[in-house]
Design an enzyme around this catalytic site. Structure first.
Site, short mmCIF file in Angstrom:
data_model
loop_
_atom_site.label_atom_id
_atom_site.label_comp_id
_atom_site.label_asym_id
_atom_site.label_seq_id
_atom_site.Cartn_x
_atom_site.Cartn_y
_atom_site.Cartn_z
N ARG A 82 35.85 -5.83 -5.23
CA ARG A 82 34.98 -6.98 -5.52
C ARG A 82 35.01 -7.95 -4.35
NH1 ARG A 82 33.69 -10.28 -10.29
NH2 ARG A 82 32.48 -12.02 -9.49
N ARG A 91 27.80 -6.94 -8.20
CA ARG A 91 29.24 -6.77 -8.00
C ARG A 91 29.70 -5.40 -8.47
NH1 ARG A 91 29.89 -10.86 -12.04
NH2 ARG A 91 28.97 -12.23 -10.52
N ASP A 94 33.30 -6.90 -12.59
CA ASP A 94 33.57 -8.27 -13.04
C ASP A 94 34.34 -8.14 -14.35
OD1 ASP A 94 33.30 -11.15 -13.18
OD2 ASP A 94 31.80 -10.84 -14.75
N ASP A 96 35.94 -10.64 -17.32
CA ASP A 96 36.07 -11.99 -17.84
C ASP A 96 37.00 -11.99 -19.05
OD1 ASP A 96 34.25 -12.98 -15.97
OD2 ASP A 96 32.56 -12.86 -17.35
P1 ATP Z 1 30.52 -16.20 -15.35
O1 ATP Z 1 31.87 -16.81 -15.47
O2 ATP Z 1 29.39 -17.13 -15.67
O3 ATP Z 1 30.40 -14.90 -16.11
P2 ATP Z 1 31.09 -14.79 -12.92
O4 ATP Z 1 31.86 -13.88 -13.81
O5 ATP Z 1 30.09 -14.18 -12.00
O6 ATP Z 1 30.31 -15.87 -13.81
P3 ATP Z 1 33.22 -15.18 -11.11
O7 ATP Z 1 32.75 -15.36 -9.70
O8 ATP Z 1 33.69 -13.83 -11.52
O9 ATP Z 1 32.06 -15.67 -12.08
O10 ATP Z 1 34.38 -16.18 -11.45
C1 ATP Z 1 34.31 -17.52 -11.07
C2 ATP Z 1 35.55 -18.23 -11.58
O11 ATP Z 1 35.52 -18.33 -13.00
C3 ATP Z 1 36.87 -17.54 -11.32
O12 ATP Z 1 37.37 -17.88 -10.08
C4 ATP Z 1 37.77 -18.04 -12.47
O13 ATP Z 1 38.71 -18.98 -12.01
C5 ATP Z 1 36.81 -18.77 -13.37
N1 ATP Z 1 37.00 -18.57 -14.81
C6 ATP Z 1 37.00 -19.59 -15.70
N2 ATP Z 1 37.17 -19.15 -16.94
C7 ATP Z 1 37.31 -17.80 -16.85
C8 ATP Z 1 37.52 -16.77 -17.82
N3 ATP Z 1 37.61 -17.06 -19.14
N4 ATP Z 1 37.60 -15.49 -17.38
C9 ATP Z 1 37.48 -15.21 -16.06
N5 ATP Z 1 37.28 -16.14 -15.08
C10 ATP Z 1 37.20 -17.42 -15.48
CA CA Z 2 31.14 -12.81 -15.75
CA CA Z 3 34.09 -13.28 -13.74
#
Ligand code: ATP
Ligand code: CA
Ligand code: CA
Length: 157
Positions: A82, A91, A94, A96
């Site tokens: 990633r 990506r 991902d 979450d």
């Molecule tokens: P989204 O969060 O809207 O799905 P994304 O997954 O594309 O967008 P990332 O670039 O993967 O966003 O992550 C951005 C930031 O989100 C990470 O650096 C992390 O610190 C933060 N974050 C906040 N809450 C969470 C969570 N519940 N799970 C994962 N990451 C989180």
């Molecule tokens: Ca996400």
């Molecule tokens: Ca994420």
């Protein structure tokens, strides 16, 4: 021990292989996977000019703290290649954290339950497979799912 729900997405390379690899790596790093959804092909959300995504949700149990789990998730994402570029862009993987037990956190860099999950069909469709009656942010997953447009989402495995 905490019960967690995780959301996975990928739209570059071999998305199914990347999600399978992520599940194996998480299992090796302290997240026991207890249930997993089907795979779904979903239209890209946020930025539409990119390939469809493959999404899956999994349930797990772990002794990791929320921060510890976030660290593990980010190291697994990095290990799978990633690159952090634009938010919501394409990506290879991902991951979450959707929920962590029944806890709510809102700290810099960590918000749980994941703030967008209740409006995202690509999360709610797979979540319906494994946790339809789980109450998140005051409503059951099946009730959140009934309120979003799941058109364009296809179960693929
Ligand atoms: P989204 O969060 O809207 O799905 P994304 O997954 O594309 O967008 P990332 O670039 O993967 O966003 O992550 C951005 C930031 O989100 C990470 O650096 C992390 O610190 C933060 N974050 C906040 N809450 C969470 C969570 N519940 N799970 C994962 N990451 C989180
Ligand atoms: Ca996400
Ligand atoms: Ca994420």
């Amino acid at each position: 021990m905490a019960e967690v729900l995780l959301g996975f997405g990928a739209n570059l390379g071999d998305p199914i292989a990347a999600i399978e690899a992520a599940l194996r790596r998480l299992a090796a790093e302290g997240v026991r996977i207890t249930a997993r959804s089907h795979f779904y092909r979903t239209p890209a959300w946020g930025k539409a000019d990119q390939p469809d995504f493959v999404n899956l949700c999994a349930a797990g149990s772990t002794t990791l703290s929320p921060r510890g789990l976030l660290d593990v998730i980010q190291s697994v994402e990095a290990a799978l290649g990633r690159e952090r570029r634009e938010r919501w862009g394409p990506r290879v993987i991902d991951i979450d954290i959707l929920t962590y037990g029944d806890h709510a956190f809102d700290e810099p860099g960590l918000t749980i339950p994941h703030p967008h999950l209740t409006e995202r069909a690509f999360v709610l469709a797979p979540l319906l497979d494994i946790a339809p009656d789980r109450v998140i942010a005051g409503r059951r997953v099946r009730d959140w799912a009934a309120g979003v447009d799941r058109g364009g989402i296809e179960r693929i495995g």
